[in-house]
Design an enzyme around this catalytic site. Structure first.
Site, PDB file in Angstrom:
ATOM      1  N   THR A 121       0.815  -1.222   0.000  1.00  0.00           N
ATOM      2  CA  THR A 121       0.000   0.000   0.000  1.00  0.00           C
ATOM      3  C   THR A 121       0.846   1.269   0.000  1.00  0.00           C
ATOM      4  OG1 THR A 121      -1.517   1.310   1.361  1.00  0.00           O
ATOM      5  CG2 THR A 121      -0.103  -0.189   2.534  1.00  0.00           C
ATOM      6  N   TYR A 145      -1.681   0.002   9.979  1.00  0.00           N
ATOM      7  CA  TYR A 145      -1.929  -0.708   8.723  1.00  0.00           C
ATOM      8  C   TYR A 145      -0.720  -0.570   7.792  1.00  0.00           C
ATOM      9  CZ  TYR A 145      -3.638  -1.557   4.023  1.00  0.00           C
ATOM     10  OH  TYR A 145      -3.752  -1.995   2.730  1.00  0.00           O
TER      11      TYR A 145
END
Ligand code: UDP
Length: 333
Positions: A121, A145
């Site tokens: 990501t 995350y």
């Protein structure tokens, strides 16, 4: 093997793999994935897709699957991916994404898997120092995350010093859009992403949507993101795997178009596509949102990848999914 193949991005990749004639087995623990999604892939492609309900942390299940299906390559999507939840419960993200991911990789390496494509990501970059963001930009995630994904990239790097594997990590910018059939799409609960939220507001499924911040230093004051169609993202995975099979060294690649769109632009396109007005309110900034996130995607383009779709296609395909407006296509699941 595609872990998390019943999820949003995973299911689109499974469909592309099947269409490309590559045998696939899906493993998904169904915490956020939906098994019917793989059923829809089977109906759309006419091919059966072997499906294991199981967890990537379950070494025995993973080993058995690798042996039974003679898995040579893995695409690893199975993970938790809600930024706000990761801030509230960091330990869950380090257990689910990192601890289970490490166990998964270790089992794969020992079972003889040689190629791994990791779903990563742009959140690894945190608040970027400059945009567009190249892959060698410092990685300083600002939420668990993003931290969990950079850890997994690093683990793959170290495993490569011990096992004969090669790997690619794809750092997605803002994945959005849906398969044009209208039968696969984004379904998160609760939904936090801009495009589904805008379309839900158009459909009256929520009273209105809130624009998070109108005082950023951008041309219209709202945040700018690099939206990438899930079909282009799926192509990037097939290309990454082909590159590894062709002898390309391991590495990280951004997946983004290099073009940014503001929140207000997205709303305008949603109004054009749907022919309706988006009920909007203007609110405060959402904590942790950098003003501009746009990829320098040139490294992936050097591999031959080129995005085929723009914002309009993204929103139109998402609209087909959310509105159930699928023409002659079979019932959505
Ligand atoms: N956003 C917004 N309202 C919403 C959801 C998102 O204004 O209800 C904005 C958000 O602040 C960000 C952009 O839309 O600037 C994209 O947010 P999203 O959560 O889709 O992706 P992110 O870039 O945070 O991963």
């Amino acid at each position: 093997m595609v872990s998390g193949g019943a999820g949003y991005i995973g299911s689109h990749v499974v469909k592309r793999l099947v269409e490309a004639g590559r045998p696939v087995v899906v493993m998904d623990n169904e915490t956020t994935g939906h098994r019917e999604t793989v059923g829809a892939v089977e109906e759309l492609t006419g091919w059966r897709v072997p499906y294991i309900t199981g967890d990537v942390g379950d070494g025995e299940a993973v080993r058995r699957t690798v042996e039974e299906y003679r898995v040579g390559a893995v695409m690893h999507f199975a993970a938790k991916s809600v930024v706000a939840e990761s801030v509230r419960n960091p330990e869950v993200y380090f257990t689910e994404n990192v601890a289970k991911g490490i166990a998964f990789f270790r089992t794969l390496c020992e079972a003889g898997v040689r190629r791994i494509v990791l779903s990563s990501t742009a959140a690894v970059y945190g608040n970027p120092e400059r945009v567009p963001i190249p892959e060698d930009h410092p990685v300083r995630p600002i939420n668990p995350y993003g931290a969990s994904k950079i850890m997994l990239e690093q683990v793959l790097g170290w495993l490569e010093t011990t096992f004969p594997i090669r790997w690619v990590a794809l750092r997605y910018f803002n994945a959005a859009g849906a398969d044009p059939s209208g039968r696969l799409g984004e379904r998160h609960d609760p939904e936090t992403h801009l495009i589904p939220i805008v379309l839900q507001a158009v459909l009256g499924q929520r009273e209105r949507m809130t624009v998070f911040g109108t005082d950023y230093g951008t041309p219209d004051g709202t945040c700018i993101r690099d939206y990438i169609h899930v079909l282009d993202l799926a192509d990037a995975h097939l290309l990454a795997l082909a590159a590894l099979e062709g002898g390309h060294p391991s590495g990280v690649f951004n997946v983004g178009t290099g073009r940014g769109h503001s929140v207000l632009e997205v709303i305008r396109v949603a109004e054009e596509v749907s022919g309706r007005t988006v009920p909007v309110e203007y609110g405060a900034r959402r904590p942790g949102d950098p003003p501009v996130l746009v990829a320098d995607g040139s490294r992936l383009r050097e591999l031959g990848w080129k995005p085929r779709y723009g914002l309009w296609d993204i929103v139109a395909s998402a609209w087909a999914w959310h509105s159930g407006d699928v023409g002659d296509a079979p019932r959505r699941v």
